[in-house]
Design an enzyme around this catalytic site. Structure first.
Site, PDB file in Angstrom:
ATOM      1  N   ALA A  75       0.802  -1.231   0.000  1.00  0.00           N
ATOM      2  CA  ALA A  75       0.000   0.000   0.000  1.00  0.00           C
ATOM      3  C   ALA A  75       0.834   1.281   0.000  1.00  0.00           C
ATOM      4  CB  ALA A  75      -0.942  -0.002   1.203  1.00  0.00           C
ATOM      5  N   HIS A 133      13.687  -0.077 -17.324  1.00  0.00           N
ATOM      6  CA  HIS A 133      12.898   0.361 -16.176  1.00  0.00           C
ATOM      7  C   HIS A 133      13.743   1.237 -15.277  1.00  0.00           C
ATOM      8  CE1 HIS A 133      10.289  -2.962 -17.462  1.00  0.00           C
ATOM      9  NE2 HIS A 133       9.330  -2.268 -16.880  1.00  0.00           N
ATOM     10  N   LYS A 137      13.917  -0.845  -9.692  1.00  0.00           N
ATOM     11  CA  LYS A 137      13.292  -2.128  -9.956  1.00  0.00           C
ATOM     12  C   LYS A 137      14.197  -3.261  -9.498  1.00  0.00           C
ATOM     13  CE  LYS A 137      10.937  -4.836 -13.481  1.00  0.00           C
ATOM     14  NZ  LYS A 137       9.844  -5.107 -12.499  1.00  0.00           N
TER      15      LYS A 137
HETATM   16  N1  LIG Z   1       1.720  -6.105 -13.242  1.00  0.00           N
HETATM   17  C1  LIG Z   1       1.929  -4.807 -13.480  1.00  0.00           C
HETATM   18  O1  LIG Z   1       1.209  -4.160 -14.278  1.00  0.00           O
HETATM   19  C2  LIG Z   1       3.007  -4.095 -12.712  1.00  0.00           C
HETATM   20  C3  LIG Z   1       3.217  -2.710 -12.874  1.00  0.00           C
HETATM   21  C4  LIG Z   1       4.172  -2.085 -12.039  1.00  0.00           C
HETATM   22  C5  LIG Z   1       4.879  -2.832 -11.102  1.00  0.00           C
HETATM   23  N2  LIG Z   1       4.654  -4.173 -11.027  1.00  0.00           N
HETATM   24  C6  LIG Z   1       5.325  -4.997 -10.016  1.00  0.00           C
HETATM   25  O2  LIG Z   1       4.764  -4.658  -8.757  1.00  0.00           O
HETATM   26  C7  LIG Z   1       5.752  -4.861  -7.727  1.00  0.00           C
HETATM   27  C8  LIG Z   1       5.869  -3.606  -6.893  1.00  0.00           C
HETATM   28  O3  LIG Z   1       6.336  -2.559  -7.713  1.00  0.00           O
HETATM   29  P1  LIG Z   1       6.513  -1.093  -7.049  1.00  0.00           P
HETATM   30  O4  LIG Z   1       7.226  -0.237  -8.054  1.00  0.00           O
HETATM   31  O5  LIG Z   1       5.221  -0.645  -6.481  1.00  0.00           O
HETATM   32  O6  LIG Z   1       7.541  -1.429  -5.867  1.00  0.00           O
HETATM   33  P2  LIG Z   1       7.719  -0.652  -4.470  1.00  0.00           P
HETATM   34  O7  LIG Z   1       8.988  -1.180  -3.880  1.00  0.00           O
HETATM   35  O8  LIG Z   1       7.534   0.806  -4.667  1.00  0.00           O
HETATM   36  O9  LIG Z   1       6.459  -1.155  -3.597  1.00  0.00           O
HETATM   37  C9  LIG Z   1       6.405  -2.436  -3.032  1.00  0.00           C
HETATM   38  C10 LIG Z   1       5.779  -2.265  -1.649  1.00  0.00           C
HETATM   39  O10 LIG Z   1       5.552  -3.556  -1.077  1.00  0.00           O
HETATM   40  C11 LIG Z   1       5.864  -3.452   0.301  1.00  0.00           C
HETATM   41  N3  LIG Z   1       6.024  -4.771   0.905  1.00  0.00           N
HETATM   42  C12 LIG Z   1       7.146  -5.514   1.019  1.00  0.00           C
HETATM   43  N4  LIG Z   1       6.879  -6.670   1.662  1.00  0.00           N
HETATM   44  C13 LIG Z   1       5.540  -6.657   1.947  1.00  0.00           C
HETATM   45  C14 LIG Z   1       4.639  -7.547   2.584  1.00  0.00           C
HETATM   46  N5  LIG Z   1       5.061  -8.704   3.117  1.00  0.00           N
HETATM   47  N6  LIG Z   1       3.318  -7.212   2.686  1.00  0.00           N
HETATM   48  C15 LIG Z   1       2.882  -6.024   2.181  1.00  0.00           C
HETATM   49  N7  LIG Z   1       3.690  -5.130   1.562  1.00  0.00           N
HETATM   50  C16 LIG Z   1       4.997  -5.453   1.456  1.00  0.00           C
HETATM   51  C17 LIG Z   1       7.093  -2.559   0.345  1.00  0.00           C
HETATM   52  O11 LIG Z   1       7.322  -2.035   1.649  1.00  0.00           O
HETATM   53  C18 LIG Z   1       6.698  -1.501  -0.681  1.00  0.00           C
HETATM   54  O12 LIG Z   1       5.990  -0.434  -0.077  1.00  0.00           O
HETATM   55  C19 LIG Z   1       7.029  -5.290  -8.451  1.00  0.00           C
HETATM   56  O13 LIG Z   1       7.097  -6.696  -8.468  1.00  0.00           O
HETATM   57  C20 LIG Z   1       6.803  -4.782  -9.874  1.00  0.00           C
HETATM   58  O14 LIG Z   1       7.493  -5.530 -10.859  1.00  0.00           O
HETATM   59  C21 LIG Z   1       3.750  -4.815 -11.794  1.00  0.00           C
HETATM   60  O1  LIG Z   2       7.966  -0.704 -12.421  1.00  0.00           O
HETATM   61  C1  LIG Z   2       7.979  -1.946 -12.451  1.00  0.00           C
HETATM   62  O2  LIG Z   2       8.603  -2.687 -11.625  1.00  0.00           O
HETATM   63  C2  LIG Z   2       7.200  -2.646 -13.511  1.00  0.00           C
HETATM   64  N1  LIG Z   2       7.087  -3.952 -13.418  1.00  0.00           N
HETATM   65  C3  LIG Z   2       6.308  -4.774 -14.296  1.00  0.00           C
HETATM   66  C4  LIG Z   2       7.209  -5.813 -14.950  1.00  0.00           C
HETATM   67  O3  LIG Z   2       8.098  -6.348 -14.206  1.00  0.00           O
HETATM   68  O4  LIG Z   2       7.015  -6.094 -16.142  1.00  0.00           O
HETATM   69  C5  LIG Z   2       5.477  -3.977 -15.269  1.00  0.00           C
HETATM   70  C6  LIG Z   2       6.155  -2.766 -15.760  1.00  0.00           C
HETATM   71  C7  LIG Z   2       6.586  -1.864 -14.620  1.00  0.00           C
END
Ligand SMILES: NC(=O)c1ccc[n+]([C@@H]2O[C@H](COP(=O)([O-])OP(=O)(O)OC[C@H]3O[C@@H](n4cnc5c(N)ncnc54)[C@H](O)[C@@H]3O)[C@@H](O)[C@H]2O)c1
Ligand SMILES: O=C(O)C1=N[C@H](C(=O)O)CCC1
Length: 252
Positions: free
Chosen positions: A9, A146, A150
């Site tokens: 969150a 990215h 990341k």
């Molecule tokens: N599928 C998509 O469209 C998409 C898009 C963007 C990012 N992502 C993925 O989403 C993930 C997060 O990306 P982000 O940029 O927000 O990272 P981020 O590091 O900004 O946020 C992750 C959050 O998860 C928290 N966290 C860690 N362990 C936890 C737990 N046990 N319970 C709850 N929260 C916990 C962290 O403290 C942090 O606030 C990555 O794996 C990224 O690749 C996916």
């Molecule tokens: O910002 C990130 O981390 C992203 N993760 C996803 C991935 O691993 O493909 C989607 C794009 C952004």
């Protein structure tokens, strides 16, 4: 009204998702989970150890998870045990972690799991599949870029590109970067760029003799991922208890 909770969150995605859910007229943001307590648009964020009690108290319809792989596995287990539907955007799962998630979800709760929730990337994937069918005898190079923060590489989106290419072309060898003397054969090159605040760029180059075809997608704001995840959250409630792709949500 769909009641939504967010795990991760306080992160980049979690806060973006919180804003969009908070603004949605047909959704109620009930709070979130992270590694420390806090607030998400006025709702309570509890430490991860408290997720079970949080889910029992807040009774969300859907938990949206954008955390880290190891955390997501535990969050999925907790949601499934509390009959909470799931949207999982977290990437970087091992095959073993994917199997644990599958076992927790199938037959228990509906879950939309996608490495990329943006509408544009889901259409980009279709274009890659079509190009692969027609250009399989070209040399293929996959590149993703990215932001510097990341944690996982290659991106989940790039791994999905490779899955699509393998489905269309058979399992070709992958070359993750190249260094020293090299002789190009039939491998697929995979290249990873990390730096600055790049939101998410993906490209598939089909290099032939006398011509190249490149299919690419560039994200300018992570809101595109959040909007897709929230759209999926409105879609998943009441579905059969199995794993769904974003392609199914979009009807692609
Ligand atoms: N599928 C998509 O469209 C998409 C898009 C963007 C990012 N992502 C993925 O989403 C993930 C997060 O990306 P982000 O940029 O927000 O990272 P981020 O590091 O900004 O946020 C992750 C959050 O998860 C928290 N966290 C860690 N362990 C936890 C737990 N046990 N319970 C709850 N929260 C916990 C962290 O403290 C942090 O606030 C990555 O794996 C990224 O690749 C996916
Ligand atoms: O910002 C990130 O981390 C992203 N993760 C996803 C991935 O691993 O493909 C989607 C794009 C952004």
């Amino acid at each position: 009204m769909v009641k939504v909770a967010v795990s991760g969150a306080l992160g980049r995605m979690g806060t973006t998702i919180g804003r969009i859910v908070n603004e949605a007229p047909d959704m109620e943001l009930v709070g979130g989970i992270d590694i420390r307590e806090g607030t998400l648009f006025g709702t309570e964020v509890v430490p991860a150890a408290g997720i079970d009690a949080f889910l029992k108290e807040k009774k969300p319809d859907v938990l949206i998870d954008f955390t880290v792989a190891a955390a997501a596995v535990e969050n999925v287990r907790a949601a499934a045990a509390n009959n909470v539907a799931l949207i999982v955007g977290t990437t970087g799962f091992s095959p073993e972690q994917r199997e644990v998630i599958r076992g927790a979800v199938e037959g228990h709760v509906p879950a939309v799991i996608s490495s990329n929730f943006s509408v544009g990337v889901n259409i980009f994937w279709k274009l890659v599949r079509e190009a692969a069918r027609e250009l399989g005898d070209y040399d293929i190079e996959v590149t993703e870029a990215h932001h510097r923060y990341k944690k996982d590489a290659p991106s989940g989106t790039a791994k999905t590109i490779l899955e699509i290419l393998d489905q269309e072309l058979g399992g070709r060898e992958k070359a993750y970067g190249r260094v020293g003397e090299t002789e190009r054969k039939n491998e697929i090159g995979v290249h990873v760029v990390r730096g600055g605040d790049i939101v998410g760029d993906h490209s598939v180059l089909f290099a032939g003799n006398f011509e190249c075809i490149e299919v690419s997608h560039r994200a300018y704001d992570r809101a595109i991922f959040a909007q897709g995840a929230v759209r999926a959250a409105g879609w998943v409630k009441g579905r059969e208890p199995r794993i769904y792709s974003m392609q199914e949500v979009l009807g692609l």
